[in-house]
Design a protein around this motif. Sequence first.
Motif, PDB file in Angstrom:
ATOM      1  N   GLY A 186      46.290  35.765  53.437  1.00 27.00           N
ATOM      2  CA  GLY A 186      46.832  36.679  54.436  1.00 27.00           C
ATOM      3  C   GLY A 186      46.162  36.538  55.790  1.00 27.00           C
ATOM      4  N   ARG A 187      46.768  37.132  56.799  1.00 26.75           N
ATOM      5  CA  ARG A 187      46.219  37.052  58.158  1.00 26.75           C
ATOM      6  C   ARG A 187      44.860  37.720  58.275  1.00 26.75           C
ATOM      7  N   ASP A 188      44.575  38.651  57.347  1.00 29.39           N
ATOM      8  CA  ASP A 188      43.268  39.319  57.367  1.00 29.39           C
ATOM      9  C   ASP A 188      42.259  38.624  56.468  1.00 29.39           C
ATOM     10  N   GLY A 189      42.616  37.435  55.936  1.00 30.03           N
ATOM     11  CA  GLY A 189      41.706  36.679  55.077  1.00 30.03           C
ATOM     12  C   GLY A 189      41.790  37.042  53.606  1.00 30.03           C
ATOM     13  N   THR A 190      42.683  37.975  53.243  1.00 27.34           N
ATOM     14  CA  THR A 190      42.877  38.295  51.824  1.00 27.34           C
ATOM     15  C   THR A 190      43.415  37.061  51.099  1.00 27.34           C
ATOM     16  N   ILE A 191      42.802  36.739  49.972  1.00 31.09           N
ATOM     17  CA  ILE A 191      43.215  35.572  49.184  1.00 31.09           C
ATOM     18  C   ILE A 191      44.049  36.071  48.005  1.00 31.09           C
ATOM     19  N   PRO A 214      43.439  50.750  41.792  1.00 33.08           N
ATOM     20  CA  PRO A 214      44.266  49.648  41.259  1.00 33.08           C
ATOM     21  C   PRO A 214      44.915  48.780  42.336  1.00 33.08           C
ATOM     22  N   TRP A 215      45.033  49.300  43.579  1.00 37.74           N
ATOM     23  CA  TRP A 215      45.685  48.528  44.640  1.00 37.74           C
ATOM     24  C   TRP A 215      44.668  47.809  45.531  1.00 37.74           C
ATOM     25  N   GLY A 216      43.398  47.981  45.199  1.00 35.50           N
ATOM     26  CA  GLY A 216      42.347  47.359  46.016  1.00 35.50           C
ATOM     27  C   GLY A 216      42.188  45.871  45.709  1.00 35.50           C
ATOM     28  N   LYS A 217      41.229  45.247  46.400  1.00 30.12           N
ATOM     29  CA  LYS A 217      40.994  43.802  46.244  1.00 30.12           C
ATOM     30  C   LYS A 217      39.921  43.537  45.196  1.00 30.12           C
ATOM     31  N   LEU A 218      40.177  42.520  44.401  1.00 31.50           N
ATOM     32  CA  LEU A 218      39.211  42.056  43.411  1.00 31.50           C
ATOM     33  C   LEU A 218      38.121  41.269  44.143  1.00 31.50           C
ATOM     34  N   SER A 219      36.851  41.552  43.855  1.00 28.98           N
ATOM     35  CA  SER A 219      35.745  40.795  44.464  1.00 28.98           C
ATOM     36  C   SER A 219      35.428  39.591  43.585  1.00 28.98           C
ATOM     37  N   ILE A 220      35.505  38.416  44.170  1.00 28.15           N
ATOM     38  CA  ILE A 220      35.400  37.184  43.374  1.00 28.15           C
ATOM     39  C   ILE A 220      34.461  36.171  44.027  1.00 28.15           C
ATOM     40  N   SER A 221      33.982  35.242  43.195  1.00 28.76           N
ATOM     41  CA  SER A 221      33.452  33.969  43.681  1.00 28.76           C
ATOM     42  C   SER A 221      34.528  32.938  43.376  1.00 28.76           C
ATOM     43  N   LEU A 222      34.862  32.121  44.352  1.00 30.72           N
ATOM     44  CA  LEU A 222      35.941  31.139  44.193  1.00 30.72           C
ATOM     45  C   LEU A 222      35.379  29.736  44.348  1.00 30.72           C
ATOM     46  N   GLN A 229      38.967  39.323  47.545  1.00 31.41           N
ATOM     47  CA  GLN A 229      38.046  39.095  48.661  1.00 31.41           C
ATOM     48  C   GLN A 229      36.807  38.398  48.110  1.00 31.41           C
ATOM     49  N   LEU A 230      36.121  37.631  48.968  1.00 31.90           N
ATOM     50  CA  LEU A 230      34.930  36.915  48.529  1.00 31.90           C
ATOM     51  C   LEU A 230      33.771  37.892  48.357  1.00 31.90           C
TER      52      LEU A 230
END
Length: 417
Positions: free
Chosen positions: A11-16, A151-159, A112-113
């Motif tokens: 996304g434009r805001d950096g959401t993956i 439930p609508w928030g972003k998952l925090s991940i390492s990618l 998100q990272l």
Amino acid sequence: KIFQAVVSCVGRDGTIYIIPKSFEIELNKLMTEIQSNFKCLGLLEPYCWKKGEACVVRGSDTMWYRGKVVEPGGSTLQVQYIDHGCIERIPQCHLYPTTLYTAVPPFCIPCQLYKTVPIGNFWQQDAVDCLQELLTNEEVEIHVQELPDNPWGKLSISLYFGGMSLSSFMAYQKYCVAEDCQDVSELELLEGDIPVPPSYMLPPLPIPGDTFPVRVTHLVSPKEVYICLDPSTNLVKQSATEGDANCDSELESLDEALKWCNKSVESFPFLTHFRTEMPCLVEYQDGLWYRAKLLSIEEFDPVKILVQFVDYGSFSVVPTSRLRHIPYHLLKYPVQAVRALLAGFKPALYDKNVKRIPYCPEWSVEALWAMMECVEGKQLSASILALSPEVTISLYEDDQNLVHMKLIEMGLAELDE
């Protein structure tokens, strides 16, 4: 939890936005069902769209997708493809309101990272462009670090893409600060768990004025070389002065330690985090692994890294598949190759008609070849003239003649008083 996924959108805001590989069959079944149910055009009569309203969207590929109105108003609406994440402005005639599929959760997950802070606290446009170019439609490995508060928030991940940590890569490019992107389990070194490997040690150098045996292991130019001091020296004796020598499992030499590492190299993790001067093991063209350090990222698609083999001085550009973590005990041995400048001569007068060394144009290619002939594979001797600002030496052949005299006789160099 660790799983494979495809990045559907950034996304434009950096959401993956990712679609787990395990969801693909169900998503394909849903897409087939949507195509069979919607064979009409979009809604042609006027309709009062509401924010958040469910719909199907006719994409540019003429396929129908599940959507959600993000921003109504005017002849075009901002709509999100809920199974892929991307947001587009869509003409009303390409939309159709429906509640048919609202019971099926979206197949893509916004992420998100983990512990990664963009410069300025939001992803700048050039960073978003970089993420989109790197990730869109690519298969990646996801390490779940934190679940969202709602439930609508972003998952925090390492990618990880191609074995490389995305957080580390973006931090290297100065797009963000990765507070804690290192996965400790992937940094377990054989002789202790340390978050950042220390640097290599330099060997103790002889006293200026003393003559000592050397080999030249790499030439950068006729004037700049890498030398190996007394190749018969047992390096464990040198490392013992640093203390804790028993941590090297009583291995008798660096050569034996490297032989042991080559037998068990498959058990060392691939590098996923990168920093300049970072020690590592690198696979050479002969299929063996040697000690090296990272210098810079040279190519981005695919990623290739410039490394230097610290026991020889030579350089190579390698893919990330040829980089592995270095066992801690291998850092206890000083590097074998020392950079030195040769004293007593300078390049001959510049002749533009003569082929030059591209990265060192004051020297001709012929002078480099001549110097290689003088030193390659030969036992030489040296004397240190200065230790700073750079190690400067006089280099002698076995008959005590200065090596550079041959270049002067050939007219490829001049004496430098």
